[in-house]
Design a protein around this motif. Sequence first.
Motif, PDB file in Angstrom:
ATOM      1  N   PHE A  81      -7.092   3.172   7.342  1.00 33.37           N
ATOM      2  CA  PHE A  81      -7.903   2.206   7.882  1.00 33.37           C
ATOM      3  C   PHE A  81      -9.088   2.418   7.979  1.00 33.37           C
ATOM      4  O   PHE A  81     -10.322   2.195   7.923  1.00 33.37           O
ATOM      5  CB  PHE A  81      -7.058   1.478   8.967  1.00 33.37           C
ATOM      6  CG  PHE A  81      -7.825   0.345   9.658  1.00 33.37           C
ATOM      7  CD1 PHE A  81      -8.097  -0.897   9.011  1.00 33.37           C
ATOM      8  CD2 PHE A  81      -8.554   0.635  10.839  1.00 33.37           C
ATOM      9  CE1 PHE A  81      -8.710  -1.840   9.673  1.00 33.37           C
ATOM     10  CE2 PHE A  81      -9.274  -0.275  11.316  1.00 33.37           C
ATOM     11  CZ  PHE A  81      -9.393  -1.642  10.735  1.00 33.37           C
ATOM     12  N   ILE A  84     -11.378   3.535   5.210  1.00 30.57           N
ATOM     13  CA  ILE A  84     -11.864   2.235   4.812  1.00 30.57           C
ATOM     14  C   ILE A  84     -13.173   1.904   5.649  1.00 30.57           C
ATOM     15  O   ILE A  84     -14.259   1.517   4.889  1.00 30.57           O
ATOM     16  CB  ILE A  84     -10.764   1.187   4.523  1.00 30.57           C
ATOM     17  CG1 ILE A  84      -9.703   1.569   3.677  1.00 30.57           C
ATOM     18  CG2 ILE A  84     -11.451  -0.075   4.079  1.00 30.57           C
ATOM     19  CD1 ILE A  84      -8.569   0.713   3.603  1.00 30.57           C
ATOM     20  N   LEU A 241     -13.743   1.867  -2.684  1.00 33.60           N
ATOM     21  CA  LEU A 241     -13.134   0.901  -1.464  1.00 33.60           C
ATOM     22  C   LEU A 241     -12.217   0.023  -1.987  1.00 33.60           C
ATOM     23  O   LEU A 241     -10.828  -0.509  -1.374  1.00 33.60           O
ATOM     24  CB  LEU A 241     -14.241  -0.056  -1.045  1.00 33.60           C
ATOM     25  CG  LEU A 241     -14.982   0.468   0.244  1.00 33.60           C
ATOM     26  CD1 LEU A 241     -16.205  -0.339   0.497  1.00 33.60           C
ATOM     27  CD2 LEU A 241     -14.179   0.643   1.582  1.00 33.60           C
ATOM     28  N   VAL A 242     -12.214  -0.641  -3.152  1.00 35.04           N
ATOM     29  CA  VAL A 242     -11.362  -1.707  -3.712  1.00 35.04           C
ATOM     30  C   VAL A 242      -9.901  -0.839  -4.211  1.00 35.04           C
ATOM     31  O   VAL A 242      -8.809  -1.588  -3.634  1.00 35.04           O
ATOM     32  CB  VAL A 242     -11.744  -2.089  -5.296  1.00 35.04           C
ATOM     33  CG1 VAL A 242     -10.761  -3.005  -5.965  1.00 35.04           C
ATOM     34  CG2 VAL A 242     -13.121  -3.190  -4.906  1.00 35.04           C
ATOM     35  N   LEU A 245      -8.206  -0.332  -0.565  1.00 36.22           N
ATOM     36  CA  LEU A 245      -7.583  -1.423  -0.027  1.00 36.22           C
ATOM     37  C   LEU A 245      -6.241  -1.760  -1.034  1.00 36.22           C
ATOM     38  O   LEU A 245      -5.387  -2.213  -0.227  1.00 36.22           O
ATOM     39  CB  LEU A 245      -8.751  -2.465  -0.410  1.00 36.22           C
ATOM     40  CG  LEU A 245      -9.665  -2.754   0.566  1.00 36.22           C
ATOM     41  CD1 LEU A 245     -10.934  -3.877   0.215  1.00 36.22           C
ATOM     42  CD2 LEU A 245      -9.407  -2.955   1.788  1.00 36.22           C
ATOM     43  N   TYR A 248      -3.823   0.750   0.435  1.00 34.67           N
ATOM     44  CA  TYR A 248      -3.463   0.330   1.975  1.00 34.67           C
ATOM     45  C   TYR A 248      -2.392  -0.628   1.904  1.00 34.67           C
ATOM     46  O   TYR A 248      -1.670  -0.676   2.633  1.00 34.67           O
ATOM     47  CB  TYR A 248      -4.838   0.110   2.536  1.00 34.67           C
ATOM     48  CG  TYR A 248      -4.537  -0.443   3.976  1.00 34.67           C
ATOM     49  CD1 TYR A 248      -4.459   0.725   4.839  1.00 34.67           C
ATOM     50  CD2 TYR A 248      -4.335  -1.833   4.473  1.00 34.67           C
ATOM     51  CE1 TYR A 248      -4.280   0.388   6.440  1.00 34.67           C
ATOM     52  CE2 TYR A 248      -4.340  -2.155   5.832  1.00 34.67           C
ATOM     53  CZ  TYR A 248      -4.200  -1.132   6.867  1.00 34.67           C
ATOM     54  OH  TYR A 248      -4.228  -1.292   7.900  1.00 34.67           O
ATOM     55  N   SER A 249      -2.748  -1.754   1.030  1.00 37.83           N
ATOM     56  CA  SER A 249      -1.781  -2.738   0.962  1.00 37.83           C
ATOM     57  C   SER A 249      -0.320  -2.453   0.617  1.00 37.83           C
ATOM     58  O   SER A 249       0.606  -2.936   0.938  1.00 37.83           O
ATOM     59  CB  SER A 249      -2.213  -4.136  -0.234  1.00 37.83           C
ATOM     60  OG  SER A 249      -3.577  -4.260   0.146  1.00 37.83           O
ATOM     61  N   CYS A 252       1.163  -0.742   3.337  1.00 36.58           N
ATOM     62  CA  CYS A 252       1.845  -1.555   4.394  1.00 36.58           C
ATOM     63  C   CYS A 252       3.004  -2.058   3.971  1.00 36.58           C
ATOM     64  O   CYS A 252       4.087  -2.100   4.898  1.00 36.58           O
ATOM     65  CB  CYS A 252       0.724  -2.911   4.555  1.00 36.58           C
ATOM     66  SG  CYS A 252      -0.774  -2.344   5.410  1.00 36.58           S
TER      67      CYS A 252
END
Length: 268
Positions: A81, A84, A241-242, A245, A248-249, A252
């Motif tokens: 996080f 990012i 960044l894409v 993300l 990161y998803s 999670c």
Amino acid sequence: MARVSNSVIGILNVITLLVSIPVLGAGIWLSTRVGGTDCEKFLERPAMALGAFLIVVSLAGLVGACCGVAWLLWIYLLVMFLLIFVVFCFTVFAFVVTNKGAGEVVSGRGYKEYRLGDYSNWLQKRVNGTKNWAKISSCLHDSKVCRSMQQGNQTIDQFIRHNLSPIQSGCCKPPTECGFAYESPTSWRSENLTASSNPDCPAWSNDPALLCYGCRSCKAGVLANLKSDWKKVAVVNIVFLVLLLLVYSVGCCAFRNSRLAKPQSSSP
């Protein structure tokens, strides 16, 4: 789905771990190399820090995903996080500080010339600092960017048709408005010197070790080159960044799965 998310995180972190080892190794090699240039010394600490950071983060994600260690995945997600956030801020910052400044077309010349005042104040401060510019000019010497222009005998007509890079235009020749007489790409006579208020005119020297490395036009050329590089980096950062993300998803999902698996494993 739980296995898929954990497997994806595991594979991504194995790849990151493999990439981080040569990065760290390159930093260590640069720090121990005898006779390294100032540019190489400038890169050694960032390379070592980046390599060590990637190793720690990838190990945390790998162990957390494969062994179901929730607190390691939590740390991994927190670092992701923050990464990012930092990449996003840098991307916006890069677009803002490089929004100003462009080369000026010179009549009858194939190259552009650059003025320091055209660039953002933040960038100007970076090159106007004595310590910073000493390192930058040392790198310019090491790169031999001006020495490459000395190869071959060129007439003035041949020279002015060249599409010089911003650094070559700003650091390896005097500004056109000074009115120097051409001898070679890096040698100019001052007999036709015009009454110009440009401080770069008296700063020019035919000494290959000096040339226009102390000129404002040279600093502007460096900023023009930096602006072009930062624009490219900013575009790459958007793609990065894409991907971050997406990772990161998935992370999670793996974190949620590791927490859900705990009560199940303790039940009879």
